[in-house]
Design a protein around this motif. Structure first.
Motif, PDB file in Angstrom:
ATOM      1  N   HIS A  59      15.713  13.497 -30.858  1.00 34.17           N
ATOM      2  CA  HIS A  59      15.763  12.542 -29.740  1.00 34.17           C
ATOM      3  C   HIS A  59      14.394  12.353 -29.071  1.00 34.17           C
ATOM      4  O   HIS A  59      14.310  11.809 -27.981  1.00 34.17           O
ATOM      5  N   PHE A  60      13.318  12.800 -29.727  1.00 36.20           N
ATOM      6  CA  PHE A  60      11.970  12.662 -29.177  1.00 36.20           C
ATOM      7  C   PHE A  60      10.968  12.100 -30.180  1.00 36.20           C
ATOM      8  O   PHE A  60      10.076  11.359 -29.796  1.00 36.20           O
ATOM      9  N   ILE A  61      11.082  12.473 -31.437  1.00 34.21           N
ATOM     10  CA  ILE A  61      10.082  12.091 -32.433  1.00 34.21           C
ATOM     11  C   ILE A  61      10.004  10.580 -32.592  1.00 34.21           C
ATOM     12  O   ILE A  61       8.920  10.001 -32.585  1.00 34.21           O
ATOM     13  N   PHE A  62      11.150   9.938 -32.737  1.00 32.56           N
ATOM     14  CA  PHE A  62      11.174   8.481 -32.911  1.00 32.56           C
ATOM     15  C   PHE A  62      10.475   7.819 -31.723  1.00 32.56           C
ATOM     16  O   PHE A  62       9.610   6.950 -31.895  1.00 32.56           O
ATOM     17  N   PHE A  63      10.816   8.236 -30.501  1.00 31.20           N
ATOM     18  CA  PHE A  63      10.232   7.634 -29.299  1.00 31.20           C
ATOM     19  C   PHE A  63       8.741   7.919 -29.186  1.00 31.20           C
ATOM     20  O   PHE A  63       7.986   7.078 -28.704  1.00 31.20           O
ATOM     21  N   TYR A  64       8.311   9.078 -29.642  1.00 25.22           N
ATOM     22  CA  TYR A  64       6.885   9.400 -29.637  1.00 25.22           C
ATOM     23  C   TYR A  64       6.115   8.398 -30.509  1.00 25.22           C
ATOM     24  O   TYR A  64       5.103   7.849 -30.082  1.00 25.22           O
ATOM     25  N   TYR A  65       6.607   8.147 -31.704  1.00 28.37           N
ATOM     26  CA  TYR A  65       5.887   7.268 -32.624  1.00 28.37           C
ATOM     27  C   TYR A  65       5.974   5.791 -32.260  1.00 28.37           C
ATOM     28  O   TYR A  65       5.039   5.036 -32.532  1.00 28.37           O
ATOM     29  N   ILE A  66       7.064   5.363 -31.633  1.00 30.80           N
ATOM     30  CA  ILE A  66       7.141   3.959 -31.232  1.00 30.80           C
ATOM     31  C   ILE A  66       6.576   3.752 -29.826  1.00 30.80           C
ATOM     32  O   ILE A  66       6.407   2.615 -29.397  1.00 30.80           O
ATOM     33  N   ASP A  67       6.289   4.844 -29.129  1.00 29.65           N
ATOM     34  CA  ASP A  67       5.708   4.819 -27.783  1.00 29.65           C
ATOM     35  C   ASP A  67       6.580   4.021 -26.814  1.00 29.65           C
ATOM     36  O   ASP A  67       6.117   3.128 -26.104  1.00 29.65           O
ATOM     37  N   LYS A  68       7.868   4.366 -26.799  1.00 28.39           N
ATOM     38  CA  LYS A  68       8.840   3.708 -25.925  1.00 28.39           C
ATOM     39  C   LYS A  68       9.727   4.755 -25.274  1.00 28.39           C
ATOM     40  O   LYS A  68       9.719   5.918 -25.644  1.00 28.39           O
ATOM     41  N   LYS A  69      10.539   4.307 -24.320  1.00 25.11           N
ATOM     42  CA  LYS A  69      11.547   5.143 -23.676  1.00 25.11           C
ATOM     43  C   LYS A  69      12.911   4.518 -23.893  1.00 25.11           C
ATOM     44  O   LYS A  69      13.017   3.322 -24.142  1.00 25.11           O
ATOM     45  N   GLY A  70      13.941   5.344 -23.791  1.00 27.87           N
ATOM     46  CA  GLY A  70      15.286   4.822 -23.927  1.00 27.87           C
ATOM     47  C   GLY A  70      16.269   5.859 -24.401  1.00 27.87           C
ATOM     48  O   GLY A  70      16.192   7.022 -24.018  1.00 27.87           O
ATOM     49  N   TRP A  71      17.159   5.440 -25.281  1.00 29.14           N
ATOM     50  CA  TRP A  71      18.270   6.248 -25.749  1.00 29.14           C
ATOM     51  C   TRP A  71      18.169   6.444 -27.251  1.00 29.14           C
ATOM     52  O   TRP A  71      17.858   5.506 -27.978  1.00 29.14           O
ATOM     53  N   GLY A  72      18.510   7.631 -27.707  1.00 31.58           N
ATOM     54  CA  GLY A  72      18.470   7.918 -29.136  1.00 31.58           C
ATOM     55  C   GLY A  72      19.854   8.142 -29.704  1.00 31.58           C
ATOM     56  O   GLY A  72      20.808   8.412 -28.969  1.00 31.58           O
ATOM     57  N   PHE A  73      19.937   8.024 -31.012  1.00 29.89           N
ATOM     58  CA  PHE A  73      21.166   8.367 -31.725  1.00 29.89           C
ATOM     59  C   PHE A  73      20.793   9.124 -32.988  1.00 29.89           C
ATOM     60  O   PHE A  73      19.649   9.105 -33.426  1.00 29.89           O
ATOM     61  N   GLU A  74      21.788   9.826 -33.544  1.00 27.34           N
ATOM     62  CA  GLU A  74      21.566  10.596 -34.757  1.00 27.34           C
ATOM     63  C   GLU A  74      22.798  10.526 -35.649  1.00 27.34           C
ATOM     64  O   GLU A  74      23.856  10.056 -35.227  1.00 27.34           O
ATOM     65  N   ASN A  75      22.636  10.989 -36.862  1.00 23.97           N
ATOM     66  CA  ASN A  75      23.742  11.089 -37.826  1.00 23.97           C
ATOM     67  C   ASN A  75      24.498   9.783 -38.024  1.00 23.97           C
ATOM     68  O   ASN A  75      25.725   9.774 -38.151  1.00 23.97           O
ATOM     69  N   ASP A  76      23.784   8.665 -38.026  1.00 27.32           N
ATOM     70  CA  ASP A  76      24.410   7.348 -38.214  1.00 27.32           C
ATOM     71  C   ASP A  76      25.552   7.121 -37.232  1.00 27.32           C
ATOM     72  O   ASP A  76      26.550   6.495 -37.564  1.00 27.32           O
ATOM     73  N   SER A  77      25.396   7.631 -36.014  1.00 26.20           N
ATOM     74  CA  SER A  77      26.482   7.579 -35.038  1.00 26.20           C
ATOM     75  C   SER A  77      26.037   6.886 -33.751  1.00 26.20           C
ATOM     76  O   SER A  77      25.237   7.435 -32.989  1.00 26.20           O
ATOM     77  N   LEU A  78      26.553   5.695 -33.543  1.00 28.87           N
ATOM     78  CA  LEU A  78      26.336   4.948 -32.305  1.00 28.87           C
ATOM     79  C   LEU A  78      27.547   4.043 -32.115  1.00 28.87           C
ATOM     80  O   LEU A  78      27.746   3.092 -32.869  1.00 28.87           O
ATOM     81  N   ALA A  79      28.344   4.352 -31.119  1.00 27.96           N
ATOM     82  CA  ALA A  79      29.544   3.550 -30.846  1.00 27.96           C
ATOM     83  C   ALA A  79      29.147   2.239 -30.178  1.00 27.96           C
ATOM     84  O   ALA A  79      28.216   2.194 -29.371  1.00 27.96           O
ATOM     85  N   ALA A  80      29.858   1.181 -30.496  1.00 33.42           N
ATOM     86  CA  ALA A  80      29.577  -0.126 -29.890  1.00 33.42           C
ATOM     87  C   ALA A  80      29.705  -0.051 -28.372  1.00 33.42           C
ATOM     88  O   ALA A  80      28.913  -0.658 -27.649  1.00 33.42           O
ATOM     89  N   SER A  81      30.661   0.711 -27.865  1.00 31.08           N
ATOM     90  CA  SER A  81      30.826   0.839 -26.411  1.00 31.08           C
ATOM     91  C   SER A  81      29.616   1.534 -25.782  1.00 31.08           C
ATOM     92  O   SER A  81      29.190   1.169 -24.681  1.00 31.08           O
ATOM     93  N   ASP A  82      29.046   2.530 -26.475  1.00 33.59           N
ATOM     94  CA  ASP A  82      27.838   3.189 -25.972  1.00 33.59           C
ATOM     95  C   ASP A  82      26.657   2.230 -25.997  1.00 33.59           C
ATOM     96  O   ASP A  82      25.865   2.184 -25.053  1.00 33.59           O
ATOM     97  N   LEU A  83      26.547   1.449 -27.075  1.00 33.42           N
ATOM     98  CA  LEU A  83      25.477   0.452 -27.170  1.00 33.42           C
ATOM     99  C   LEU A  83      25.572  -0.539 -26.013  1.00 33.42           C
ATOM    100  O   LEU A  83      24.577  -0.852 -25.362  1.00 33.42           O
TER     101      LEU A  83
END
Length: 114
Positions: free
Chosen positions: A37-61
């Protein structure tokens, strides 16, 4: 440390500059897959929300969009290929290696009883 096998998606290293520049620096984003939940944001130089394991519910999005998320960085075809997720995607704005960047649709219908 092995550049060829860094322990995370090496497209983040290869396309770092393009991924950082495709959206405004202060834009809130959703990004993954990222177990840390940090590496991706470090390289894109952004803030926000992360997901893992191909798991992101539409309601969470949708909740993240309500809280200001405007872009999705995804290396998961399971996520961006999901029909429920796709209804919240505006358009593909960049594809570099395995990473796609989408603008997100703003929720315009008020939600009652949150």
């Amino acid at each position: 440390w092995n550049v060829e096998s860094p322990g995370f998606n090496k497209d983040l290293l290869i396309y770092k500059q393009e991924l950082q520049q495709v959206v405004p620096k202060d834009a809130l984003c959703i990004a993954g897959n990222d177990h840390s939940h940090f590496i991706f944001f470090y390289y894109i130089d952004k803030k926000g929300w992360g997901f893992e394991n191909d798991s992101l519910a539409a309601s969470d999005l949708e909740a993240m969009i309500d809280q200001g998320a405007r872009y999705l960085y995804s290396d998961s075809r399971v996520i961006d290929g999901n029909a429920d997720i796709a209804t919240n995607l505006d358009r593909l704005i960049l594809e570099k290696g395995s990473i796609r960047v989408y603008s997100l649709k703003k929720n315009t219908i008020p939600k009652i009883n949150r």
